[in-house]
Enzyme design. Structure first.
Site, mmCIF file in Angstrom:
data_model
loop_
_atom_site.group_PDB
_atom_site.id
_atom_site.type_symbol
_atom_site.label_atom_id
_atom_site.label_comp_id
_atom_site.label_asym_id
_atom_site.label_seq_id
_atom_site.Cartn_x
_atom_site.Cartn_y
_atom_site.Cartn_z
ATOM 1 N N HIS A 185 -5.359 8.544 -3.119
ATOM 2 C CA HIS A 185 -5.693 7.132 -2.949
ATOM 3 C C HIS A 185 -5.034 6.327 -4.064
ATOM 4 C CE1 HIS A 185 -9.605 6.971 -5.554
ATOM 5 N NE2 HIS A 185 -8.777 7.864 -6.018
ATOM 6 N N LYS A 198 -20.408 8.041 -6.507
ATOM 7 C CA LYS A 198 -20.120 8.972 -5.407
ATOM 8 C C LYS A 198 -21.088 10.155 -5.409
ATOM 9 C CE LYS A 198 -15.853 7.104 -4.617
ATOM 10 N NZ LYS A 198 -15.425 6.431 -3.378
ATOM 11 N N CYS A 207 -7.564 2.878 1.141
ATOM 12 C CA CYS A 207 -6.821 2.838 -0.135
ATOM 13 C C CYS A 207 -5.853 4.007 -0.228
ATOM 14 C CB CYS A 207 -7.774 2.815 -1.324
ATOM 15 S SG CYS A 207 -8.788 1.341 -1.396
#
Length: 416
Positions: free
Chosen positions: A132, A235, A373
Site C-alpha cells: 500500500h 488494526k 491505497c
C-alpha cells in the site's frame, strides 16, 4: 468440500462470545443488524480499550516523564508498561527497540527520513509491488531527495511476489528492501522470513510493514530477524493515533530523528543540542499517552483471545467466505485461497465496486471499496478498484451469511 459440510464445521463459537465485548457491534443505531466486515481498514474496539482510555482521562490525565506529581508518575508507569508489554508481544530484545509513533505511516516515514543520510545517488530500494502507498511513497520521496532509485519486486500471475524475480533484483545489491507482511488489498501472506534471509545475502536493510499481519498472526521479530517492523494500534483492536516502530537497537541508533524538540534531548544550549538515548531519542514532544494506554488494554485482550483455537476458527471462516463467494455467479475473486489472512477482494462482473458497496451498506453490510491505497497493484491487476471484505476476532458465520444474502440481492437489483 460442499458448502453444507463446510457449514457444519464452522461454529464461530469464540467469535460469538467475543462480539458482546464490542459496544458498536451491539449498540448500532441502524435498525438493521450491523455486519462489520471492514476490519482491515480499522478494527472495532472492545470495552476494555475504551474503559482504559476513559479511566486515564477521568482519573489521572497528565503528561509523562516530566512532572513531580503523582498523576504524572502513574501515567508514566502505565505508558512505559505498555512498551514492556510490546517487547513480549512481538518478542523484541529490549524496550529500547520499541518506538511509539502515531501509526504505521508515520513509522515508515520516520524510517525514510531517518535513513536519508546513509543513501547516495544510485542506491537501489526494492519495494513490494502489492504494497500500500504508505510503504511506497516514503521510499519514492527518499529516492527523489538523494538520487537513489526504486524498483518494484515483480508479482507472478497469481499476484504473489515473484521470488525468482526478487533474487534477480538482489544481484543489483539493493540498499534496502521494504515489503508487506500481509498485503492490505488481497490479504496475501508474503514469505517474509525467506525474503529477509535473501536480502541479507545482499547486505540490504530490511523493513516489514506489519499493519495487516499484527491482528491475524503471531509476530516474532527476533525470529524474522528483520531490521525494522511497523504496525498500528487501531488494526489490532486498539485506538487510532498510535503506532509502533520496532527496530534493532543498533539500527534505530543510526536514524536521524524526524522530529526534534522536548523529551528527546540530553542537553540543549543556544549553541548545540545533544540527543538522548533510545527510545526517547525518537519520541519528541508529548506522545499519544491515552492511545498507548488503550493499546496496552488491546494487547491484554489479544493475549486472552487470540489463541490458536481462534486463529483456526478465523481461517475456517475465511475459507467459508471464499467458498460462499465462489458459488455466486458473475463474481471475480482476487485473493488466494490458501495463502491468505483476513481479507477477500472481489468484483461483481460488469458492475462498479462503489455501487456494490453502497447497496450493501443499505442492508447493514460495511465493507471497503476502492483502490485500497494500492494503486500500483490495481494497475497490475488491470482494474480500477474492488470490493474488500475483511474479518476479525468478532466476525461470525452469521455475518458472512448475511453478507452473501445481501450480495445476492445487490446482484439482482443491479440486473433489474
Amino acid at each position: 468440500m460442499v458448502k453444507s459440510v463446510m457449514c457444519e464445521t464452522i461454529t464461530s463459537t469464540l467469535a460469538s462470545k467475543i462480539q458482546s465485548q464490542f459496544p458498536l457491534l451491539n449498540n448500532h443505531q441502524n435498525p438493521l443488524k450491523l455486519c462489520y466486515l471492514d476490519t482491515a481498514a480499522t478494527s472495532q474496539k472492545p470495552h476494555c480499550v475504551i474503559d482504559a482510555m476513559n479511566e486515564y482521562y477521568h482519573t489521572y490525565n497528565s503528561n509523562v516523564h516530566r512532572a513531580a506529581h503523582q498523576l504524572s508518575a502513574r501515567a508514566t508507569v502505565d505508558y512505559e508498561k505498555v512498551r514492556n508489554d510490546l517487547v513480549t508481544f512481538i518478542n523484541a530484545r529490549t524496550r529500547q527497540e520499541i518506538i511509539f509513533t502515531h501509526g504505521t505511516t508515520e513509522s515508515l516515514n520516520m524510517l525514510a527520513y531517518g535513513l536519508e543520510s546513509t543513501f547516495s545517488a544510485g542506491d537501489l530500494i526494492l519495494i513490494d509491488s502489492a504494497a500500500h502507498h504508505a510503504n511506497i511513497v516514503p521510499w519514492q520521496q527518499l529516492a527523489q531527495r538523494t538520487g537513489a532509485f526504486v524498483k518494484a519486486i515483480p508479482l507472478d500471475q497469481d499476484f504473489n511476489l515473484d521470488l525468482i524475480g526478487y533474487q534477480k533484483l538482489l544481484k543489483l545489491r539493493p540498499k534496502l528492501v521494504a515489503i508487506s507482511h500481509v498485503t492490505n488489498a488481497l490479504g496475501t501472506v508474503n514469505p517474509v522470513s525467506q525474503i529477509i534471509s535473501l536480502a541479507k545475502t545482499a547486505n540490504a536493510i530490511t523493513v516489514v510493514d506489519g499493519a495487516q499481519a499484527i491482528a491475524h498472526t503471531s509476530v516474532d521479530v527476533s525470529e524474522l530477524d528483520c531490521d525494522f517492523y511497523a504496525f498500528s494500534g487501531h488494526k489490532m483492536y486498539g485506538p487510532t493515533g498510535v503506532g509502533i516502530l520496532y527496530g534493532k537497537t543498533e539500527k534505530l541508533a543510526q536514524l536521524t530523528p524526524m522530529l526534534t524538540g522536548g523529551e528527546m534531548i540530553k542537553t540543549v544550549s543556544f549553541d548545540n543540542t545533544i540527543f538522548g538515548e533510545l527510545p526517547n531519542r525518537l519520541e519528541a514532544g508529548t506522545p499519544p499517552i491515552s492511545e498507548v494506554i488503550g493499546l496496552g488494554a488491546a494487547i491484554k485482550f489479544m493475549n486472552q483471545y487470540f489463541t490458536k483455537e481462534h486463529q483456526d476458527e478465523e481461517k475456517q471462516l475465511l475459507n467459508y467466505l471464499q467458498f460462499s463467494l465462489a458459488e455466486l455467479d458473475d463474481i471475480e475473486i482476487y485473493a488466494s485461497n490458501e495463502n491468505n489472512l483476513g481479507v477477500v477482494s472481489f468484483n461483481v462482473k460488469g458492475e462498479h465496486h462503489q455501487d456494490v458497496g453502497i447497496l450493501l451498506d443499505q442492508q447493514g453490510i460495511a465493507i471497503r471499496c476502492g483502490h485500497h491505497c494500492a494503486m500500483p497493484l490495481m494497475d497490475l491487476m488491470k482494474i480500477n478498484g474492488c470490493c474488500r471484505v475483511s474479518i476479525g476476532l468478532y466476525t461470525t458465520k452469521v455475518d458472512i451469511d448475511c453478507f452473501i444474502d445481501a450480495l445476492k440481492q445487490v446482484q439482482q437489483l443491479l440486473k433489474d
